[in-house]
Motif scaffolding. Structure first.
Motif, PDB file in Angstrom:
ATOM      1  N   PRO A  28       1.365 -25.100 -27.894  1.00 27.38           N
ATOM      2  CA  PRO A  28       1.864 -25.959 -28.846  1.00 27.38           C
ATOM      3  C   PRO A  28       3.136 -25.583 -29.347  1.00 27.38           C
ATOM      4  O   PRO A  28       3.986 -26.543 -29.866  1.00 27.38           O
ATOM      5  N   ASP A  29       3.517 -24.323 -29.173  1.00 28.04           N
ATOM      6  CA  ASP A  29       4.992 -23.837 -29.610  1.00 28.04           C
ATOM      7  C   ASP A  29       5.928 -24.501 -28.625  1.00 28.04           C
ATOM      8  O   ASP A  29       7.233 -24.369 -28.829  1.00 28.04           O
ATOM      9  N   GLY A  30       5.718 -24.927 -27.470  1.00 31.74           N
ATOM     10  CA  GLY A  30       6.615 -25.204 -26.387  1.00 31.74           C
ATOM     11  C   GLY A  30       7.122 -24.646 -25.219  1.00 31.74           C
ATOM     12  O   GLY A  30       7.976 -24.619 -24.747  1.00 31.74           O
ATOM     13  N   VAL A  31       5.830 -23.826 -24.705  1.00 32.25           N
ATOM     14  CA  VAL A  31       6.229 -22.968 -23.608  1.00 32.25           C
ATOM     15  C   VAL A  31       5.106 -23.667 -22.645  1.00 32.25           C
ATOM     16  O   VAL A  31       3.855 -23.921 -22.939  1.00 32.25           O
ATOM     17  N   TYR A  50       8.334 -21.267 -15.267  1.00 36.30           N
ATOM     18  CA  TYR A  50       8.179 -21.658 -16.703  1.00 36.30           C
ATOM     19  C   TYR A  50       9.092 -22.627 -17.326  1.00 36.30           C
ATOM     20  O   TYR A  50      10.249 -22.835 -16.636  1.00 36.30           O
ATOM     21  N   ARG A  51       8.774 -23.346 -18.502  1.00 38.57           N
ATOM     22  CA  ARG A  51       9.955 -24.087 -19.249  1.00 38.57           C
ATOM     23  C   ARG A  51       9.652 -23.684 -20.716  1.00 38.57           C
ATOM     24  O   ARG A  51       8.374 -23.555 -20.904  1.00 38.57           O
ATOM     25  N   ASN A  52      10.621 -23.326 -21.289  1.00 40.03           N
ATOM     26  CA  ASN A  52      10.706 -22.892 -22.497  1.00 40.03           C
ATOM     27  C   ASN A  52      11.444 -24.072 -23.452  1.00 40.03           C
ATOM     28  O   ASN A  52      12.871 -24.015 -23.399  1.00 40.03           O
ATOM     29  N   THR A  53      10.758 -24.788 -24.130  1.00 41.50           N
ATOM     30  CA  THR A  53      11.488 -25.831 -24.984  1.00 41.50           C
ATOM     31  C   THR A  53      11.160 -25.356 -26.481  1.00 41.50           C
ATOM     32  O   THR A  53      11.379 -26.353 -27.492  1.00 41.50           O
ATOM     33  N   ASP A 116       8.678 -12.865 -34.442  1.00 41.53           N
ATOM     34  CA  ASP A 116       7.797 -11.868 -34.931  1.00 41.53           C
ATOM     35  C   ASP A 116       7.182 -11.075 -33.732  1.00 41.53           C
ATOM     36  O   ASP A 116       6.358 -10.262 -34.048  1.00 41.53           O
ATOM     37  N   GLY A 117       7.505 -11.374 -32.538  1.00 44.51           N
ATOM     38  CA  GLY A 117       6.839 -10.774 -31.195  1.00 44.51           C
ATOM     39  C   GLY A 117       5.676 -11.279 -30.879  1.00 44.51           C
ATOM     40  O   GLY A 117       5.013 -10.642 -30.151  1.00 44.51           O
ATOM     41  N   ARG A 118       4.973 -12.265 -31.805  1.00 44.52           N
ATOM     42  CA  ARG A 118       3.741 -12.889 -31.482  1.00 44.52           C
ATOM     43  C   ARG A 118       3.595 -13.508 -30.046  1.00 44.52           C
ATOM     44  O   ARG A 118       4.434 -14.179 -29.529  1.00 44.52           O
ATOM     45  N   LEU A 119       2.574 -13.511 -29.465  1.00 45.57           N
ATOM     46  CA  LEU A 119       2.139 -14.047 -28.184  1.00 45.57           C
ATOM     47  C   LEU A 119       2.043 -15.705 -28.320  1.00 45.57           C
ATOM     48  O   LEU A 119       1.304 -16.103 -29.108  1.00 45.57           O
ATOM     49  N   LEU A 120       2.969 -16.272 -27.500  1.00 42.84           N
ATOM     50  CA  LEU A 120       2.766 -17.608 -27.589  1.00 42.84           C
ATOM     51  C   LEU A 120       2.008 -18.161 -26.080  1.00 42.84           C
ATOM     52  O   LEU A 120       1.459 -19.363 -26.524  1.00 42.84           O
ATOM     53  N   LEU A 121       2.043 -17.455 -25.219  1.00 44.77           N
ATOM     54  CA  LEU A 121       1.238 -18.137 -24.162  1.00 44.77           C
ATOM     55  C   LEU A 121       1.109 -16.999 -23.001  1.00 44.77           C
ATOM     56  O   LEU A 121       1.775 -16.124 -22.865  1.00 44.77           O
ATOM     57  N   ARG A 122      -0.370 -16.909 -22.381  1.00 45.15           N
ATOM     58  CA  ARG A 122      -0.652 -16.211 -21.457  1.00 45.15           C
ATOM     59  C   ARG A 122      -1.106 -16.930 -20.252  1.00 45.15           C
ATOM     60  O   ARG A 122      -1.831 -17.814 -20.432  1.00 45.15           O
TER      61      ARG A 122
END
Length: 140
Positions: A28-31, A50-53, A116-122
């Motif tokens: 949901p963050d755009g990755v 990948y695509r990083n929006t 904050d270094g939180r994981l956005l996608l695996r």
């Protein structure tokens, strides 16, 4: 996101690249990412498309896990934008059956900046049930 196809062989080479990819995933963050194990001749490596929006660069860690317990890891900066990009690990010598290799990519907010270094996608290379083989192709 377009499903990757096998690479075109470099001039003079007659080897195609076989890819075994997991599903294309998005957060949901755009990755968006799809991670693959690539094999060409006696070489094996991990690749993630990948695509990083998100609007900010991300830290990406890509790992190739081998059947003998060894792994190869690369770090990439996933720049922000709508254009698709890729990150790869170095190639290593194939040891055993290609299907025994897996790849995992993790995308996280940059901990050194405002993130904050939180994981956005695996995203992993594990195929969906019934898709456990290596397709190969002649090019894009």
């Amino acid at each position: 996101m377009r499903v990757p196809e096998a690479d075109q062989a470099p001039p003079g080479a007659h080897l195609s690249t076989a890819l075994r990819c997991g599903p294309s995933l998005s957060s949901p963050d755009g990755v968006e990412a799809q991670t693959c194990v690539a094999v060409q001749g006696e070489d094996v490596w991990a690749r993630t498309y990948y695509r990083n929006t998100t609007g900010a660069p991300l830290d990406a860690a890509l790992s190739l896990l081998g059947p003998d317990g060894h792994s190869v890891r690369s770090r990439c900066v996933a720049g922000s934008g709508d254009d698709p990009s890729l990150c790869e690990t170095p190639r290593v010598r194939l040891n055993g059956e290609p299907v025994r290799y897996t790849a995992v990519a993790e995308f996280a907010a940059h901990a050194g900046g405002a993130g904050d270094g939180r994981l956005l996608l695996r995203a992993g290379s594990n195929p969906l049930p019934g898709e456990g083989n290596f397709p190969s192709g002649d090019g894009r």
